[in-house]
Design an enzyme around this catalytic site. Structure first.
Site, PDB file in Angstrom:
ATOM      1  N   ASP A  82       0.846  -1.185   0.000  1.00 13.25           N
ATOM      2  CA  ASP A  82       0.000   0.000   0.000  1.00 13.25           C
ATOM      3  C   ASP A  82       0.884   1.238   0.000  1.00 13.25           C
ATOM      4  O   ASP A  82       2.107   1.152  -0.136  1.00 13.25           O
ATOM      5  CB  ASP A  82      -0.950  -0.008   1.203  1.00 13.25           C
ATOM      6  CG  ASP A  82      -0.220  -0.003   2.543  1.00 13.25           C
ATOM      7  OD1 ASP A  82       1.024   0.033   2.558  1.00 13.25           O
ATOM      8  OD2 ASP A  82      -0.904  -0.053   3.593  1.00 13.25           O
ATOM      9  N   GLU A  84       1.730   3.375   2.398  1.00 13.87           N
ATOM     10  CA  GLU A  84       2.722   3.429   3.468  1.00 13.87           C
ATOM     11  C   GLU A  84       3.869   2.464   3.196  1.00 13.87           C
ATOM     12  O   GLU A  84       5.033   2.790   3.449  1.00 13.87           O
ATOM     13  CB  GLU A  84       2.059   3.091   4.810  1.00 13.87           C
ATOM     14  CG  GLU A  84       1.200   4.197   5.381  1.00 13.87           C
ATOM     15  CD  GLU A  84       1.973   5.455   5.722  1.00 13.87           C
ATOM     16  OE1 GLU A  84       3.026   5.360   6.383  1.00 13.87           O
ATOM     17  OE2 GLU A  84       1.541   6.535   5.312  1.00 13.87           O
ATOM     18  N   TYR A 296      -3.679  -9.185   3.269  1.00 10.77           N
ATOM     19  CA  TYR A 296      -3.351  -7.871   3.812  1.00 10.77           C
ATOM     20  C   TYR A 296      -4.598  -7.173   4.343  1.00 10.77           C
ATOM     21  O   TYR A 296      -5.655  -7.180   3.705  1.00 10.77           O
ATOM     22  CB  TYR A 296      -2.691  -7.011   2.730  1.00 10.77           C
ATOM     23  CG  TYR A 296      -2.074  -5.755   3.286  1.00 10.77           C
ATOM     24  CD1 TYR A 296      -1.132  -5.815   4.308  1.00 10.77           C
ATOM     25  CD2 TYR A 296      -2.434  -4.506   2.792  1.00 10.77           C
ATOM     26  CE1 TYR A 296      -0.566  -4.667   4.829  1.00 10.77           C
ATOM     27  CE2 TYR A 296      -1.875  -3.351   3.292  1.00 10.77           C
ATOM     28  CZ  TYR A 296      -0.946  -3.439   4.324  1.00 10.77           C
ATOM     29  OH  TYR A 296      -0.386  -2.300   4.833  1.00 10.77           O
TER      30      TYR A 296
END
Length: 887
Positions: A82, A84, A296
């Site tokens: 993602d 981050e 995730y």
């Protein structure tokens, strides 16, 4: 061996298992760099250039990676899939290049996998790519925005609203939702209405409950029976007529399963079913992901990989049979406003394994995995099939019509595994099963059937009385009316205010508004609670007065930046950056141009103007109307001054009289207590008794910092008479002269320490009860122990505390390390001193205000306290000291 870098050691351990000895797998332990906590880390005048620094804890992890690259310069960045995760990979690459651990010809690859399984990791290693700079720029834009808002707006709050802690781009908008919901609740005025129901016997000896839906040939709306009189007439109308079945309608219906989880729905359901907070849910999900059990967990996608769908269908057939497996797979489409970075849904990596099969030892993980497995499996199961039956009951003259509804489950389908929870579940009449009944059959009142319900509805109201009037006998009570035969009841209801938010419903609302993103919900909720702006009681979020204050200030002076549409639009623009549709510097430039102008407009604001504005906005909360119609802002003590919000020098707010210092009336910030309604909120005249030693009166009073007892009056000779705050265990209602004197005689000397003969004292401090010997303070677990602790116990506690500090001669460890001073340099720490916690920077020691917890203090607040101490004659600025040294 190529070096693979992931975020956590748990993830590294799992991946190393799949990659084997051909790779070196290391953890970065999250972000390795961040913006320093000082002004100027983002420079709008230089194209929003950002100054990054490696965190002190990260230096050793970065060194370990750099050392590993000496043996093999091949670097594989395998952080989360993602924004981050992309940012962490970019930071690692940049930091390693600065250390020259990466050469120009070093091979740097980026790999991502949605699940930590052998197949997913092996496939990802075969499909490497470069760091996605569009995702990185989306991260840079968000980080810069959050920094600019925090470091620009928070100091405005500190200057104009003493006691406020911080403001944030999204956290303040989230707080506004909680505050506005509370204001809706306070402004709510209940509306009375009545309903009528009857219990009827069928020809086969069964009973049927029906509710009145039409009266006098007119369909009844919710408020058509507004009072007891109207309800009484309706009860009489039903009870006095013969009733029969006018129609029976049975309709087949079906119910489909909910889609699999994404981040927000997982947090909501874990809150509903287990009472988990968002932070608790994400912590458990993180561990499940790192262990390879689920995909995730930060995602706004609900689609499922085709192979996972097939695995789910196979598991359904194997466990429940072919009847529970639909003919075609179910396909779910994402409905999120902005799903630019959507991934697959949150699901088990192995559909065949339930929670019992993987035998998780941690209860949170076991519960959460069970929830995810059941929701995922159910999402691919056959629909539940029901038959919904509606029975219409009418009188012969068509003046009265009742209706009964019920539902029969013909095939449970997905309900065999899972049913989605609801935030505020209402009674569902459709869930009732109806008896066998046919059109044209006569129904008779089931005599006395509603007696129990009636007693429950009536509660502890006035006594039930018989009414034998010509209009028809009935029993009456405050909350219900019962027909003479006990078969028909009218029940009183009141409309209810909107419920306070739970973490689940607040996340749902933020998602609906397009505020925040999957990776931010938990941290936002955690922040507003950690700041003391919101508290949680029985799962519901309640705004504290300091939270109301902040929102009142921001909405009045920075309204645009707290608007829901504006925040959602900005989120959309940031998503467009990640999609390559906008450049991040353009987004930042547009925001900063208007925001900096708004901040500049507040520079001339006087604190008195701000306080008066907040008084105006919060008047319904702070000064609610009095029952007698008198002015709620008139001072109850002097009868002349007006009450308004004030700020204390040490931070925080209270209510005070405009005639200060002639009138010293104060009360804590917030609405008046019950005692305040009769004008005696400060209880200045409540004398508990007389101290036999000094013959001085002892008072119980309520000051700006809470309840306290005082010995004697304020005089010219004695401007500060002895006072003692009430400990939490003693409510003001139970205070008497004996308790007051026990408090006023503190500190209590327990005895002399056997080692050095120095006294050991017991007392209450700002952080609770303690025993003290010299400079060593040891907490007491129970407030009552201040009055009962003996020498052996006290010496033991002091020895334990001394051991933790490394002995009496050891340098005390900081309670909290804040880092280097943002402008002058040098470490800033929170220390525990003889007179309580304080901020230490070089030779400046600034005492913490009583209402500030050492663990809550930020660098910004610490710098403010240091500056205040210097202004009072403390150490000169560091720059002056340096100049003197150079000279």
């Amino acid at each position: 061996m190529p070096v693979v870098v992931v975020e956590s050691p748990a993830k590294a351990k799992t991946i190393n298992k799949y990659l084997g000895d051909d790779y070196t797998v290391l953890a970065s332990y999250g972000h390795v760099r961040d913006l320093p906590s000082k002004d100027g880390s983002v420079d709008p005048d230089q194209g929003f250039a950002m100054e990054w620094e490696v965190a002190s804890d990260s230096k050793k992890h970065l060194k370990a990676i750099a050392d590993a690259l000496k043996d093999d310069p091949d670097l594989i960045l395998a952080t989360d899939p993602d924004r981050e995760g992309e940012a962490i990979s970019w930071h690692l690459q940049e930091a390693l290049q600065k250390r020259r651990a990466l050469k120009k010809d070093s091979k740097v690859r980026r790999v991502t996998f949605n699940a930590i399984t052998k197949d997913a990791v092996t496939r990802a290693m075969a499909e490497p790519r470069d760091v996605d700079m569009e995702l990185v720029e989306a991260y840079l834009a968000r980080r810069a925005l959050d920094y600019l808002v925090g470091f620009t707006l928070s100091p405005v709050l500190w200057r104009k609203l003493p006691g406020a802690k911080s403001a944030g781009r999204v956290q303040s908008v989230c707080l506004r939702l909680v505050v506005e919901r509370e204001m809706e609740i306070e402004a709510f005025r209940p509306r009375e209405y009545w309903s009528v129901k009857a219990i009827l016997d069928t020809p086969r000896g069964q009973t049927l409950e029906a509710r009145l839906v039409s009266l006098g040939g007119k369909k009844l709306d919710r408020y058509d029976l507004p009072n007891q009189a109207e309800a009484g007439l309706a009860v009489q109308a039903v009870a006095s007529r013969a009733l029969s079945v006018a129609g029976v309608e049975a309709k087949p219906t079906s119910r489909n399963p909910a889609p699999p989880f994404m981040t927000s729905t997982l947090q909501q359901e874990a809150s509903r079913k287990y009472g988990f907070g968002a932070k608790q849910t994400m912590a458990a999900a993180q561990r499940l992901y790192e262990a390879g059990h689920i995909t995730y967990m930060r995602t706004d996608g609900i689609d499922m990989a085709p192979e996972a769908v097939q695995a789910a269908r196979a598991a359904i057939t194997d466990r429940f049979g072919a009847d529970y497996t639909p003919g075609k797979p179910r396909i779910y489409k994402n409905k999120a406003k902005n799903a630019q970075e959507a991934h697959e849904c949150i699901r088990p990596t192995d559909m065949s394994k339930s929670a019992e099969d993987i035998r998780l030892s941690e209860e949170d993980q076991r519960k959460l995995y069970d929830l995810i497995w059941k929701r995922t499996i159910a999402s691919q199961m056959e629909a539940a099939r029901m038959e919904r039956t509606t029975v219409t009951i009418a009188s012969d003259d068509a003046q009265v019509e009742l209706r009964a509804t019920g539902q029969v489950v013909l095939f449970d389908g997905f309900l065999k595994v899972y049913e989605e929870g609801r935030d505020d579940a209402a009674e569902d009449e459709d869930g009732k099963r109806l008896p066998q009944i046919a059109e044209g059959e006569t129904l008779k009142p089931a005599k006395g059937a509603l007696a129990t319900d009636f007693a429950k509805a009536a509660g502890e109201g006035d006594a039930v009385i018989e009414d034998d009037s010509a209009q028809g006998a009935m029993k009456r009570a405050d909350a219900a009316l019962l027909s003479q035969d006990g078969a028909v009841m009218g029940q009183q209801h009141f409309t209810q205010p909107p419920p306070r938010y739970t973490e689940a419903s607040l996340v749902k609302r933020m998602e609906e508004l397009g505020i925040g993103r999957p990776s931010t919900y938990a941290s936002i909720l955690d922040t507003i609670q950690a700041r003391g702006y919101v508290t949680k009681d029985k799962g519901r979020l309640i705004p504290e007065d300091k939270g109301r204050l902040v929102i009142a200030f921001l909405v009045n002076y920075f309204r645009r930046y707290l608007e829901y549409d504006y925040t959602a639009k900005l989120e959309t623009e940031l998503d467009e950056v990640s999609a390559g549709e906008q450049h991040y510097q353009d987004v930042l430039d547009r925001f900063w141009r208007d925001f900096s102008a708004a901040v500049a407009e507040t520079s001339e604001l006087r604190i008195t103007d701000v306080l008066e504005k907040i008084n105006e906005v919060l008047e319904p909360h702070l000064f609610p109307p009095k029952p007698d119609g008198s002015d709620p802002r008139l001072c109850p003590k002097c009868g002349a001054g007006r009450l308004s919000m004030r700020t204390a020098r040490s931070g925080g707010a209270f209510i005070g009289c405009s005639n200060y210092p002639e009138c010293r009336y104060t009360r804590p910030f917030g609405p008046p207590s019950d005692e305040a309604e009769d004008g005696t909120a400060d209880l200045d005249d409540k004398m508990l008794g007389v101290d036999p030693d000094s013959s001085e009166p002892v008072y119980l009073r309520n000051g700006r910092f809470g309840w306290y007892v005082q010995l004697g009056e304020v005089t010219e000779e004695k401007k500060k008479p002895p006072r003692a705050s009430l400990p939490k265990m003693w409510a003001p209602e139970v205070m008497d002269i004996e308790k007051a004197l026990r408090l006023l005689h503190l500190p209590r000397i327990v005895g002399q320490h056997p080692d050095d003969g120095e006294p050991i004292e017991a007392n209450f401090g700002r952080y609770g009860p303690y025993v003290k010997h010299g400079r060593i303070y040891a907490n007491l677990p129970d407030e009552e122990e201040v009055f009962t602790v003996g020498m052996n116990r006290a010496v033991e506690l002091i020895a334990e505390k001394a051991a933790k500090r490394g002995g009496r001669g050891a340098t005390a460890a900081p309670l909290k390390e804040l880092g280097d001073h943002p402008t002058e340099g040098g470490p800033v720490n929170v220390m525990n001193g003889r007179y309580g916690p304080y901020v230490k920077w070089e030779k400046v020691n600034a005492t913490l205000p009583k209402d500030l917890d050492p663990q809550d203090i930020t660098m910004e607040r610490a710098v403010e306290l240091i500056a205040e101490k210097q202004a009072k004659g403390g150490k000169k600025k560091k720059t002056t000291t340096r100049a003197r040294k150079k000279a």
